[in-house]
Structure formats: C-alpha cells, structure tokens
Design an enzyme around this catalytic site. Structure first.
Site, PDB file in Angstrom:
ATOM      1  CB  SER A 156      33.809  42.764  47.922  1.00 21.08           C
ATOM      2  OG  SER A 156      34.432  43.975  48.567  1.00 21.08           O
ATOM      3  CE1 TYR A 169      31.942  46.154  44.134  1.00 24.70           C
ATOM      4  CE2 TYR A 169      32.382  46.362  46.359  1.00 24.70           C
ATOM      5  CZ  TYR A 169      32.557  46.130  45.222  1.00 24.70           C
ATOM      6  OH  TYR A 169      33.823  45.094  45.066  1.00 24.70           O
TER       7      TYR A 169
HETATM    8  P1  NAD Z   1      37.756  45.675  36.679  1.00 22.96           P
HETATM    9  O1  NAD Z   1      37.047  46.826  36.210  1.00 22.96           O
HETATM   10  O2  NAD Z   1      39.236  45.430  36.321  1.00 22.96           O
HETATM   11  O3  NAD Z   1      37.121  44.354  35.706  1.00 22.96           O
HETATM   12  C1  NAD Z   1      35.916  44.190  35.611  1.00 22.96           C
HETATM   13  C2  NAD Z   1      35.710  43.129  34.587  1.00 22.96           C
HETATM   14  O4  NAD Z   1      34.110  43.021  34.542  1.00 22.96           O
HETATM   15  C3  NAD Z   1      35.962  43.718  33.173  1.00 22.96           C
HETATM   16  O5  NAD Z   1      36.480  42.452  32.267  1.00 22.96           O
HETATM   17  C4  NAD Z   1      34.762  44.128  32.685  1.00 22.96           C
HETATM   18  O6  NAD Z   1      34.656  44.243  30.994  1.00 22.96           O
HETATM   19  C5  NAD Z   1      33.936  43.167  33.036  1.00 22.96           C
HETATM   20  N1  NAD Z   1      32.453  43.759  33.161  1.00 22.96           N
HETATM   21  C6  NAD Z   1      31.959  44.870  33.612  1.00 22.96           C
HETATM   22  N2  NAD Z   1      30.710  44.796  33.331  1.00 22.96           N
HETATM   23  C7  NAD Z   1      30.264  43.879  32.757  1.00 22.96           C
HETATM   24  C8  NAD Z   1      29.081  43.423  32.264  1.00 22.96           C
HETATM   25  N3  NAD Z   1      27.978  44.163  32.063  1.00 22.96           N
HETATM   26  N4  NAD Z   1      29.193  42.340  31.494  1.00 22.96           N
HETATM   27  C9  NAD Z   1      30.116  41.388  31.394  1.00 22.96           C
HETATM   28  N5  NAD Z   1      31.368  41.787  31.800  1.00 22.96           N
HETATM   29  C10 NAD Z   1      31.500  43.041  32.428  1.00 22.96           C
HETATM   30  O7  NAD Z   1      37.534  45.018  38.052  1.00 22.96           O
HETATM   31  P2  NAD Z   1      38.215  44.360  39.206  1.00 22.96           P
HETATM   32  O8  NAD Z   1      38.738  45.237  40.084  1.00 22.96           O
HETATM   33  O9  NAD Z   1      39.330  43.322  38.529  1.00 22.96           O
HETATM   34  O10 NAD Z   1      36.957  43.607  39.693  1.00 22.96           O
HETATM   35  C11 NAD Z   1      36.397  42.408  39.455  1.00 22.96           C
HETATM   36  C12 NAD Z   1      35.703  41.749  40.725  1.00 22.96           C
HETATM   37  O11 NAD Z   1      36.341  41.698  41.857  1.00 22.96           O
HETATM   38  C13 NAD Z   1      34.444  42.660  40.967  1.00 22.96           C
HETATM   39  O12 NAD Z   1      33.407  41.791  41.166  1.00 22.96           O
HETATM   40  C14 NAD Z   1      34.747  43.308  42.094  1.00 22.96           C
HETATM   41  O13 NAD Z   1      33.719  43.806  42.768  1.00 22.96           O
HETATM   42  C15 NAD Z   1      35.569  42.411  42.781  1.00 22.96           C
HETATM   43  N6  NAD Z   1      36.488  43.246  43.711  1.00 22.96           N
HETATM   44  C16 NAD Z   1      37.351  44.043  43.252  1.00 22.96           C
HETATM   45  C17 NAD Z   1      38.174  44.748  44.346  1.00 22.96           C
HETATM   46  C18 NAD Z   1      39.200  45.555  44.030  1.00 22.96           C
HETATM   47  O14 NAD Z   1      40.133  46.183  44.894  1.00 22.96           O
HETATM   48  N7  NAD Z   1      39.771  45.722  42.672  1.00 22.96           N
HETATM   49  C19 NAD Z   1      38.159  44.310  45.691  1.00 22.96           C
HETATM   50  C20 NAD Z   1      37.216  43.313  46.005  1.00 22.96           C
HETATM   51  C21 NAD Z   1      36.435  42.844  45.199  1.00 22.96           C
END
Ligand code: NAD
Length: 274
Positions: A156, A169
């Site tokens: 991130s 985080y």
């Molecule tokens: P999201 O909530 O849409 O998806 C998260 C996924 O992780 C889902 O498939 C969920 O089922 C899975 N998950 C959660 N806990 C779990 C566990 N204990 N075991 C297995 N799977 C699990 O989130 P997102 O926004 O797509 O984020 C995905 C990644 O990207 C994360 O690591 C997040 O920190 C990172 N990220 C997101 C953003 C953003 O703006 N959305 C920005 C920077 C980084």
C-alpha cells in the site's frame, strides 16, 4: 539461458499460459482484479478468500470463462499457518507447481494507538504480513526447483508513509515492504523476483461503503467526501481501478519484468511523491 528467455513473442504479450498462480484474498476487490488479469493471460489459478461457498463458486466460474483454464478455490484462512499450509498442499496436488504467488489478502481497522484493540492488531499483523511469510517460505522451494518464480506482495502507499489511526495497517504494510526486499535478495540468483505493489486508494466495494459512511459522518455530498476526505492525500484526485492493479501485476509476473526485483512500486496518483 533458459528457453523461455528466448521467446520474444511470449515476452511482449505477457503470456502466462502454463503458469500456476495463487492469489490470496481474490474473491473480491483488488485480488479479483488481479485474478482476472492473470486468467486472461492464460494462467491456471488458485483463488482464495473468506466468503460463502456459492460466492466463491461464482467467482471461480467467471474466471474459468475468462481464461479457459482450471480455477481452484481454497478457503484457507490467512490468519492461520496450518490453513495456509493446506492451501499450498492443495495447489501442488491439483496443479503440480507454483509459479506465481500474489499475497493480497488484507484487512483494516482504524483507531488511535492507545485505544487500538489488541485482538485487531494481532489479526491485521497475521493477515496482512505474517501470511505472506508463510506462503513465501512454503512456495520458494518449488519455485527454486523450477528456477522461475514471481512473488508479488500487495502492500500500500501505507507501506511507504504513515497516516494517523492506522498503526497496525501501516506497521504491517511497512513490514511487507521489508519482507519483499529480503525475499528478493535471497532469491536473486534463482530466476525468482519479489516485488511489492503500493496502491493509493483503489475503487473497491470496501471503498464504496466508506464513501457513504463518511458522507453521513461529515454531512457532505459524495463528490466532496471523495475529493476532500478520501482522496485528500492523493494528488490526482481519482481512485485507481482494480483493472489497473491487475495489469501491473500481470506485467510484474511476466518475463519482461525479470530484472525488476526488490522494489516497492507506488501506484498512488502521486501520494508518496509529496
Ligand atoms: P477487499 O475487502 O475487497 O478484499 C479483501 C480480500 O481478502 C477478500 O477476498 C477477503 O475474503 C480476503 N480476506 C480477508 N481476510 C481474509 C483471511 N483471513 N483469509 C483469507 N482471505 C481473507 O479489499 P481490497 O480493497 O481489494 O484490498 C486488497 C488488498 O489491497 C489488501 O491487502 C489491502 O490492504 C490492499 N490495498 C487496498 C487499497 C484500496 O484502496 N482498496 C489500497 C492499498 C492497498
């Protein structure tokens, strides 16, 4: 030189046919965008996420249609080492190899440090950081045996800079940038690369929910919440898309990216340029 290195067409197209990719947390959001991109490049996929079985099955069949390759689902809980071992074993039993590992599963909790629930801290560190240690240590021997591998850790912008109230985080995401560097150094001569992707705000269902919550909390229209609250630190004032994240990961997984290792690549609209 490996025969793969001498196939310019394959390199240009980022063709991943014949490769097996695990994408953790790929039943939603960024992980699903990455899974779609790898499926359309021809990879066989192991998807993962904590979701209802019928939802996982819907994602599995969508990805099978995109790539016309087998797609397997692992319900492994990324907070649990034994469960992660089960996912790796299932991948090897079903597919016989692991070429690409995308550590994407992640959760968030926002609170001041002195009020941060200990249980939430432990869970964020386990899912956002320690799970990548387990998947990496378990996948590496198989990548080394093939002298080819790609590990992409979804970190991130918070792997590079901090924000108040996101202690667990930010600590986990800085940690995964460190793990990325060490993994890259230990595998540099083995045909394996390891890189971190550092997105700013990406439009996912999670972010959509935050817009409505913040609009209510601040009593502001959605457009102002997006610009002045969520994207306050993101100079380009637009959300990235999951398709953009998928395209970057597809490139990092390709032969064209063979010399890129150990980096933390910002895809953050200028956030960390400040
Ligand atoms: P999201 O909530 O849409 O998806 C998260 C996924 O992780 C889902 O498939 C969920 O089922 C899975 N998950 C959660 N806990 C779990 C566990 N204990 N075991 C297995 N799977 C699990 O989130 P997102 O926004 O797509 O984020 C995905 C990644 O990207 C994360 O690591 C997040 O920190 C990172 N990220 C997101 C953003 C953003 O703006 N959305 C920005 C920077 C980084």
């Amino acid at each position: 030189m490996n025969i793969v290195d001498m196939q310019p067409g394959r390199m240009a197209a980022g063709d991943l046919s014949g490769k097996v990719a695990i994408v953790t947390g790929s039943t939603s959001g960024i992980g699903l965008g990455i899974a779609r991109a790898l499926a359309s490049a021809g990879a066989t996929l192991v998807i993962n996420g904590l979701t209802k079985l019928d939802e996982a099955e819907a994602v599995r069949s969508e990805l099978t249609m995109i790539g016309a390759r087998p797609v397997f689902y692992s319900p492994a809980d990324m907070s649990d080492a034994v469960s992660i071992e089960g996912m790796i074993e299932m991948t090897l039993e079903s597919c016989g190899r692991i070429d690409i590992l995308v550590n994407n599963a992640g959760i968030q909790h926002v609170a001041p440090i002195d009020a941060f629930p200990v249980e939430k801290w432990n869970r964020i560190l386990a899912i956002n950081l320690t799970s990548a240690f387990h998947t990496t240590r378990l996948a590496l021997p198989h990548m080394r045996a093939m002298r080819w591998g790609r590990i992409i850790n979804v970190a991130s912008a918070h792997g590079l800079v901090g924000s108040a109230f996101k202690s667990a985080y930010v600590a986990a995401k800085h940690g995964i940038v460190g793990l990325t560097k060490v993994t890259a150094l230990e595998t540099a001569e083995d045909g394996i690369t390891c890189n971190a992707l550092c997105p700013g705000y990406v439009y996912t269902p999670l972010v959509e929910a935050q817009i409505d919550d913040q609009a209510t909390a601040y009593d502001l229209p959605r457009e102002r919440v997006v610009r002045e609250v969520l994207l306050a630190k993101q100079p380009n004032k637009r959300f990235a898309t999951v398709e953009e994240m998928g395209a970057i990961v597809r490139f990092l997984a390709s032969d064209a990216a063979a010399s890129i290792t150990g980096i933390a690549l910002p895809a953050d609209g200028g956030w960390t340029a400040q």
